[in-house]
Design a protein around this motif. Sequence first.
Motif, PDB file in Angstrom:
ATOM      1  N   VAL A  91       1.683  -6.129  98.503  1.00  0.00           N
ATOM      2  CA  VAL A  91       3.031  -6.689  98.379  1.00  0.00           C
ATOM      3  C   VAL A  91       3.815  -5.901  97.323  1.00  0.00           C
ATOM      4  O   VAL A  91       4.893  -5.399  97.568  1.00  0.00           O
ATOM      5  N   HIS A  92       3.272  -5.809  96.134  1.00  0.00           N
ATOM      6  CA  HIS A  92       3.820  -4.980  95.051  1.00  0.00           C
ATOM      7  C   HIS A  92       2.623  -4.415  94.306  1.00  0.00           C
ATOM      8  O   HIS A  92       1.480  -4.615  94.711  1.00  0.00           O
ATOM      9  N   ARG A  93       2.858  -3.691  93.242  1.00  0.00           N
ATOM     10  CA  ARG A  93       1.725  -3.078  92.549  1.00  0.00           C
ATOM     11  C   ARG A  93       2.033  -2.875  91.073  1.00  0.00           C
ATOM     12  O   ARG A  93       3.195  -2.913  90.657  1.00  0.00           O
ATOM     13  N   LEU A  94       0.970  -2.674  90.321  1.00  0.00           N
ATOM     14  CA  LEU A  94       1.085  -2.288  88.921  1.00  0.00           C
ATOM     15  C   LEU A  94       0.647  -0.834  88.790  1.00  0.00           C
ATOM     16  O   LEU A  94      -0.209  -0.366  89.546  1.00  0.00           O
ATOM     17  N   ASP A  95       1.213  -0.125  87.813  1.00  0.00           N
ATOM     18  CA  ASP A  95       0.804   1.251  87.575  1.00  0.00           C
ATOM     19  C   ASP A  95      -0.685   1.302  87.245  1.00  0.00           C
ATOM     20  O   ASP A  95      -1.274   0.329  86.755  1.00  0.00           O
ATOM     21  N   HIS A  96      -1.267   2.460  87.477  1.00  0.00           N
ATOM     22  CA  HIS A  96      -2.693   2.697  87.267  1.00  0.00           C
ATOM     23  C   HIS A  96      -3.177   2.181  85.905  1.00  0.00           C
ATOM     24  O   HIS A  96      -4.195   1.485  85.804  1.00  0.00           O
ATOM     25  N   TYR A  97      -2.439   2.492  84.844  1.00  0.00           N
ATOM     26  CA  TYR A  97      -2.880   2.138  83.495  1.00  0.00           C
ATOM     27  C   TYR A  97      -2.135   0.926  82.923  1.00  0.00           C
ATOM     28  O   TYR A  97      -2.219   0.657  81.726  1.00  0.00           O
TER      29      TYR A  97
ATOM     30  N   ARG B 280       7.848  10.787  88.710  1.00  0.00           N
ATOM     31  CA  ARG B 280       8.584  10.463  87.497  1.00  0.00           C
ATOM     32  C   ARG B 280       9.994   9.986  87.828  1.00  0.00           C
ATOM     33  O   ARG B 280      10.646  10.525  88.719  1.00  0.00           O
ATOM     34  N   GLN B 281      10.438   8.967  87.115  1.00  0.00           N
ATOM     35  CA  GLN B 281      11.808   8.477  87.284  1.00  0.00           C
ATOM     36  C   GLN B 281      12.754   9.205  86.333  1.00  0.00           C
ATOM     37  O   GLN B 281      12.386   9.508  85.186  1.00  0.00           O
ATOM     38  N   GLN B 282      13.960   9.442  86.809  1.00  0.00           N
ATOM     39  CA  GLN B 282      15.000  10.045  85.984  1.00  0.00           C
ATOM     40  C   GLN B 282      16.199   9.101  85.938  1.00  0.00           C
ATOM     41  O   GLN B 282      16.565   8.506  86.947  1.00  0.00           O
ATOM     42  N   ILE B 283      16.774   8.961  84.749  1.00  0.00           N
ATOM     43  CA  ILE B 283      17.990   8.157  84.610  1.00  0.00           C
ATOM     44  C   ILE B 283      19.180   9.022  85.020  1.00  0.00           C
ATOM     45  O   ILE B 283      19.336  10.135  84.513  1.00  0.00           O
TER      46      ILE B 283
ATOM     47  N   ARG C  72      11.554  -1.383  90.289  1.00  0.00           N
ATOM     48  CA  ARG C  72      11.410   0.027  90.664  1.00  0.00           C
ATOM     49  C   ARG C  72      10.141   0.615  90.052  1.00  0.00           C
ATOM     50  O   ARG C  72       9.621   0.122  89.052  1.00  0.00           O
ATOM     51  N   LYS C  73       9.674   1.686  90.637  1.00  0.00           N
ATOM     52  CA  LYS C  73       8.513   2.387  90.106  1.00  0.00           C
ATOM     53  C   LYS C  73       8.779   2.836  88.674  1.00  0.00           C
ATOM     54  O   LYS C  73       9.827   3.412  88.384  1.00  0.00           O
ATOM     55  N   HIS C  74       7.864   2.553  87.762  1.00  0.00           N
ATOM     56  CA  HIS C  74       7.948   2.955  86.349  1.00  0.00           C
ATOM     57  C   HIS C  74       9.208   2.409  85.665  1.00  0.00           C
ATOM     58  O   HIS C  74       9.645   2.943  84.654  1.00  0.00           O
ATOM     59  N   GLN C  75       9.765   1.330  86.182  1.00  0.00           N
ATOM     60  CA  GLN C  75      11.061   0.849  85.687  1.00  0.00           C
ATOM     61  C   GLN C  75      11.062   0.608  84.177  1.00  0.00           C
ATOM     62  O   GLN C  75      11.910   1.145  83.450  1.00  0.00           O
ATOM     63  N   ILE C  76      10.159  -0.210  83.688  1.00  0.00           N
ATOM     64  CA  ILE C  76      10.136  -0.550  82.265  1.00  0.00           C
ATOM     65  C   ILE C  76       9.899   0.692  81.420  1.00  0.00           C
ATOM     66  O   ILE C  76      10.589   0.933  80.415  1.00  0.00           O
ATOM     67  N   ARG C  77       8.968   1.510  81.822  1.00  0.00           N
ATOM     68  CA  ARG C  77       8.591   2.686  81.033  1.00  0.00           C
ATOM     69  C   ARG C  77       9.756   3.671  80.919  1.00  0.00           C
ATOM     70  O   ARG C  77      10.053   4.189  79.832  1.00  0.00           O
TER      71      ARG C  77
ATOM     72  N   LEU D 203       4.081   2.800  73.425  1.00  0.00           N
ATOM     73  CA  LEU D 203       2.912   3.418  72.822  1.00  0.00           C
ATOM     74  C   LEU D 203       1.992   3.918  73.930  1.00  0.00           C
ATOM     75  O   LEU D 203       1.738   3.208  74.911  1.00  0.00           O
ATOM     76  N   GLY D 204       1.498   5.124  73.765  1.00  0.00           N
ATOM     77  CA  GLY D 204       0.504   5.654  74.687  1.00  0.00           C
ATOM     78  C   GLY D 204       1.016   6.128  76.026  1.00  0.00           C
ATOM     79  O   GLY D 204       0.211   6.520  76.873  1.00  0.00           O
ATOM     80  N   ASP D 205       2.328   6.118  76.260  1.00  0.00           N
ATOM     81  CA  ASP D 205       2.866   6.506  77.565  1.00  0.00           C
ATOM     82  C   ASP D 205       2.899   8.025  77.698  1.00  0.00           C
ATOM     83  O   ASP D 205       3.766   8.693  77.119  1.00  0.00           O
ATOM     84  N   ARG D 206       1.959   8.591  78.464  1.00  0.00           N
ATOM     85  CA  ARG D 206       1.852  10.047  78.610  1.00  0.00           C
ATOM     86  C   ARG D 206       2.964  10.647  79.453  1.00  0.00           C
ATOM     87  O   ARG D 206       3.158  11.859  79.438  1.00  0.00           O
ATOM     88  N   THR D 207       3.712   9.838  80.179  1.00  0.00           N
ATOM     89  CA  THR D 207       4.767  10.364  81.056  1.00  0.00           C
ATOM     90  C   THR D 207       6.136  10.318  80.406  1.00  0.00           C
ATOM     91  O   THR D 207       6.904  11.287  80.490  1.00  0.00           O
ATOM     92  N   TYR D 208       6.474   9.216  79.737  1.00  0.00           N
ATOM     93  CA  TYR D 208       7.841   9.028  79.244  1.00  0.00           C
ATOM     94  C   TYR D 208       7.976   9.085  77.725  1.00  0.00           C
ATOM     95  O   TYR D 208       9.081   9.149  77.211  1.00  0.00           O
TER      96      TYR D 208
END
Length: 344
Positions: free
Chosen positions: A151-157, A214-217, A263-268, A279-284
């Motif tokens: 239905v929906h999902r959480l990121d891997h980590y 990766r999301q871009q603003i 959206r994917k990675h929305q909060i991050r 903290l610990g976000d290797r992408t953003y």
Amino acid sequence: MIYLMNDARREDESQALLHWLLQRHPDTPKTRAKQWILAGRVRVGGVVVRKPHHLLRDPGDTLQLLDRQATTLDCGSGWQIHPRVELLFLDAALAIVNKGPGLLSVPASPRDLSALSILADFLAGKIKAGARGEAGRTLPPAYRKLQPLPVHRLDHYTSGVFCLALNPTARGHLIEQLKAHTMQREYVAFVEGRPSAPKGTWRHWLELSQDQLRQQIVPASKATDPLSSAQEAITHYEVVAEYPLSGGNGLVTKLRLRLETGRKHQIRAQAAHVGLPLLGDRTYNPRCRPTPRAEGLIAFPRQALHAEVLTLEHPQQPGRRMTWRAALPKDLRQLEAALRASEI
């Protein structure tokens, strides 16, 4: 006339659920009717009642005898079906799981280990609940026919609570709730820095990179371009606590966040854009990227993000809103304890 009045008075009095069930099914032996109740096959007002002697007034048409399909499983405080998957709720339409970090929610390819594939194995009887008091316990045969659907999902980590459908009709209803923003999802995050206000809303347009990783603003002017694939992202935040780091080396803020869109990675992506990278976000978080000089404010092995609360309408019981909570996992509890003790 006196007899009728007395009869009406009796019908208005509270009676045991077993009494009302036998009244609806007079040819059923009392022992069998009691077994129906204990097995979770009797529902009153949309709620399964498992106590034969539960007192209530005449429930009328709200009393339902469910068929022999899988009914609601009493998971108590949660069944640990895998070291990183806890089952919080299960019936013939819906499963609610609490996923640990480092595990996919749903498989990207058929061979991937994921919360969905682990639940499928549990339903099929391939694995058993391993929590204390549930060791060696498997599901009744009726559950073996169920197949979990995404239905929906959480990121891997990202850890925490999310839902899976167990039939296509239920999946359709749950996805409609996501589209209508009536499924409520609340997260806890630990971020670097302090927001400009104790509570507020982030509104941005997000566009996925070509590799979809990766999301871009993007500015609103570009987002409204007919060729743009940007989607609006809305997140409501509130400060829960602030933790100054020892030696005046900065500040960590604990936020509670409620998604309006998903959206994917929305909060991050949004948090990093407003200067509050997780903290610990290797992408953003630029200070956590895997480069020789990259050193985050705090060395944490994953993005410090947890899906704490999920509220939705049961897909096959209109009007029944249900809420589940997932406590912080061990790594985030340890992180917060260290922050409180000013040991970082």
